[in-house]
Design a protein around this motif. Structure first.
Motif, PDB file in Angstrom:
ATOM      1  N   GLY A  89      36.902  43.879  71.329  1.00  0.00           N
ATOM      2  CA  GLY A  89      35.576  43.864  71.943  1.00  0.00           C
ATOM      3  C   GLY A  89      34.470  44.160  70.947  1.00  0.00           C
ATOM      4  N   VAL A  90      34.706  45.103  70.021  1.00  0.00           N
ATOM      5  CA  VAL A  90      33.710  45.399  68.997  1.00  0.00           C
ATOM      6  C   VAL A  90      33.514  44.188  68.093  1.00  0.00           C
ATOM      7  CG1 VAL A  90      33.185  46.872  67.022  1.00  0.00           C
ATOM      8  CG2 VAL A  90      34.196  47.867  69.075  1.00  0.00           C
ATOM      9  N   HIS A  91      34.616  43.530  67.746  1.00  0.00           N
ATOM     10  CA  HIS A  91      34.535  42.313  66.919  1.00  0.00           C
ATOM     11  C   HIS A  91      33.732  41.228  67.644  1.00  0.00           C
ATOM     12  CE1 HIS A  91      36.861  38.953  64.604  1.00  0.00           C
ATOM     13  NE2 HIS A  91      35.642  39.128  64.136  1.00  0.00           N
ATOM     14  N   ALA A  92      33.989  41.045  68.941  1.00  0.00           N
ATOM     15  CA  ALA A  92      33.273  40.018  69.704  1.00  0.00           C
ATOM     16  C   ALA A  92      31.795  40.368  69.865  1.00  0.00           C
ATOM     17  CB  ALA A  92      33.927  39.845  71.078  1.00  0.00           C
ATOM     18  N   LEU A  93      31.475  41.640  70.043  1.00  0.00           N
ATOM     19  CA  LEU A  93      30.072  42.051  70.167  1.00  0.00           C
ATOM     20  C   LEU A  93      29.316  41.772  68.869  1.00  0.00           C
ATOM     21  CD1 LEU A  93      27.844  43.378  71.837  1.00  0.00           C
ATOM     22  CD2 LEU A  93      28.671  45.612  71.043  1.00  0.00           C
ATOM     23  N   SER A  94      29.956  41.966  67.733  1.00  0.00           N
ATOM     24  CA  SER A  94      29.322  41.640  66.446  1.00  0.00           C
ATOM     25  C   SER A  94      29.016  40.152  66.366  1.00  0.00           C
ATOM     26  CB  SER A  94      30.244  42.055  65.298  1.00  0.00           C
ATOM     27  OG  SER A  94      30.558  43.432  65.350  1.00  0.00           O
ATOM     28  N   HIS A  95      29.945  39.317  66.811  1.00  0.00           N
ATOM     29  CA  HIS A  95      29.711  37.863  66.798  1.00  0.00           C
ATOM     30  C   HIS A  95      28.570  37.483  67.737  1.00  0.00           C
ATOM     31  CE1 HIS A  95      33.653  36.121  64.955  1.00  0.00           C
ATOM     32  NE2 HIS A  95      33.258  37.218  64.328  1.00  0.00           N
ATOM     33  N   ALA A  96      28.500  38.136  68.899  1.00  0.00           N
ATOM     34  CA  ALA A  96      27.434  37.814  69.853  1.00  0.00           C
ATOM     35  C   ALA A  96      26.060  38.165  69.285  1.00  0.00           C
ATOM     36  CB  ALA A  96      27.674  38.558  71.168  1.00  0.00           C
TER      37      ALA A  96
END
Length: 366
Positions: free
Chosen positions: A183-190
């Motif tokens: 989730g942290v990785h995906a939030l960075s991409h967003a």
């Protein structure tokens, strides 16, 4: 002959020894990066003062994918934003012995931990980005299944740049949210996906920490050595209403391609990033939405956010007052069309700068 030119920051990632590359429909295998192999008779167009990768045609029936790691170290912190006081949850309901707060589930005996965490929330400053390629995978060109792995030894790529970071409450949320690291990785991409809405940047101007193990924060940095100024501008859009983080959460929630689907890894419209060293794997859109909402609550509880919100409200009141005074002046068709354009942070900033310039005494007489 020279096949192509690759930036120094990407050469170890794309042209490592053993890599399979495609050029004009032909496949080549990189043999060496130190000196010309024995079969090389001449190096037309090659400048001996630059780094070069030597390749030859191959018929190998596999493709390669690099295995790399990235380590980001904070060298000097310029600014820091803290959350001073604790604020309880706005809405709390009890379901079968479980307390539900904003899509975050926790045992009822730990209800006191649902309060917002005090301490450091965000910061910016100079960081050192160290990236190294330690091996590569051989993949089937048909099924993309992994065939084997090979270890290689290459010098790391290291440079200093400017970055900002957001704390994601790892000590608390890791045991509460499933797939927390993804989730942290995906939030960075967003955040990278919505960054061009706030600053003039391209896909190669910004990057993030793509770590998927023991994540504790979101880190966004300028992809140029020394920094390009984009992160410094983005940091200002974090602590304002309808800011950067709120836009990232809204993008993930309203993505038409991901809603209703069973795949949680996002899509090119919301989460996929072209320079991800993990090749857009280890992403969790659901966990990113929950983490983003939690961080957004902490942002809204900070003194800096409340100060900026108050200033923006006063500016809006002044704009409304100016609009009432100018309402009696008829608008031309061109100005009416311009007034109907949807506002954006950059357009609003230009409008505020224009209003300030109109109040300067030399311009009033023009």
């Amino acid at each position: 002959a020279v096949l192509d030119n690759i930036p120094y920051s990407r050469v170890f990632y794309h042209a490592f020894p053993g890599a399979i590359i495609t050029h004009r429909g032909r496949r080549y295998k990189v043999q060496s990066m130190t000196r010309p192999p024995a079969y090389v008779d001449s190096c037309n167009g090659y400048n001996g003062g630059t780094l070069a990768a030597y390749a030859k045609p191959t018929s190998a029936r596999y493709t390669t994918r690099p295995l790399s790691t990235m380590k980001i170290t904070v060298v000097k912190q310029m600014e820091r934003v803290d959350v001073d006081g604790k604020q309880g949850a706005d809405t709390t309901s009890r379901i079968d012995g479980t307390v539900l707060v904003d899509d975050v589930y926790i045992d009822a005996q730990d209800a006191q931990d649902l309060e917002l965490t005090k301490g450091s929330l965000a910061g910016n400053g100079v960081v050192t980005v160290r990236r190294s390629v330690h091996g590569y995978q051989k993949l089937s060109p048909v099924t993309r299944a992994e065939l084997s792995r090979t270890e290689i030894s290459l010098p790391p790529m290291e440079f200093d740049t400017f970055a900002f970071w957001l704390d994601t409450e790892a000590t608390f949320l890791r045991s509460v949210i499933r797939n927390y690291d993804e989730g942290v990785h995906a939030l960075s991409h967003a955040i990278l996906s919505v960054a061009p809405l706030f600053v003039p940047s391209g896909g190669s101007d910004l990057n993030c920490d793509h770590s998927c193990y023991d994540c504790t924060r979101v880190v966004i940095f300028d992809n140029r050595a020394g920094g390009s100024g984009n992160c410094a501008q983005l940091f200002k859009h974090l602590f304002v209403p309808d800011g950067l983080l709120e836009a990232a959460v809204d993008l993930m929630e309203t993505c038409s391609q991901c809603r209703g689907g069973t795949y949680d890894g996002g899509c090119p419209a919301c989460l996929h990033f072209g320079q991800c060293i993990k090749f857009n794997q280890d992403l969790s859109r659901t966990a990113a939405i929950r983490i983003g909402k939690r961080v957004l609550k902490r942002v809204q509880a900070s003194a800096l956010y409340n100060k900026n919100a108050q200033q923006l409200e006063e500016e809006n009141k002044d704009c409304e007052q100016d609009g009432k005074e100018r309402a009696q002046v008829p608008l031309s068709p061109d100005r009416r069309r311009g007034a109907s354009i949807i506002s954006s942070p950059r357009r609003n900033a230009r409008a505020r700068a224009l209003r300030v310039a109109m109040e300067v005494k030399p311009t009033k007489g023009r």
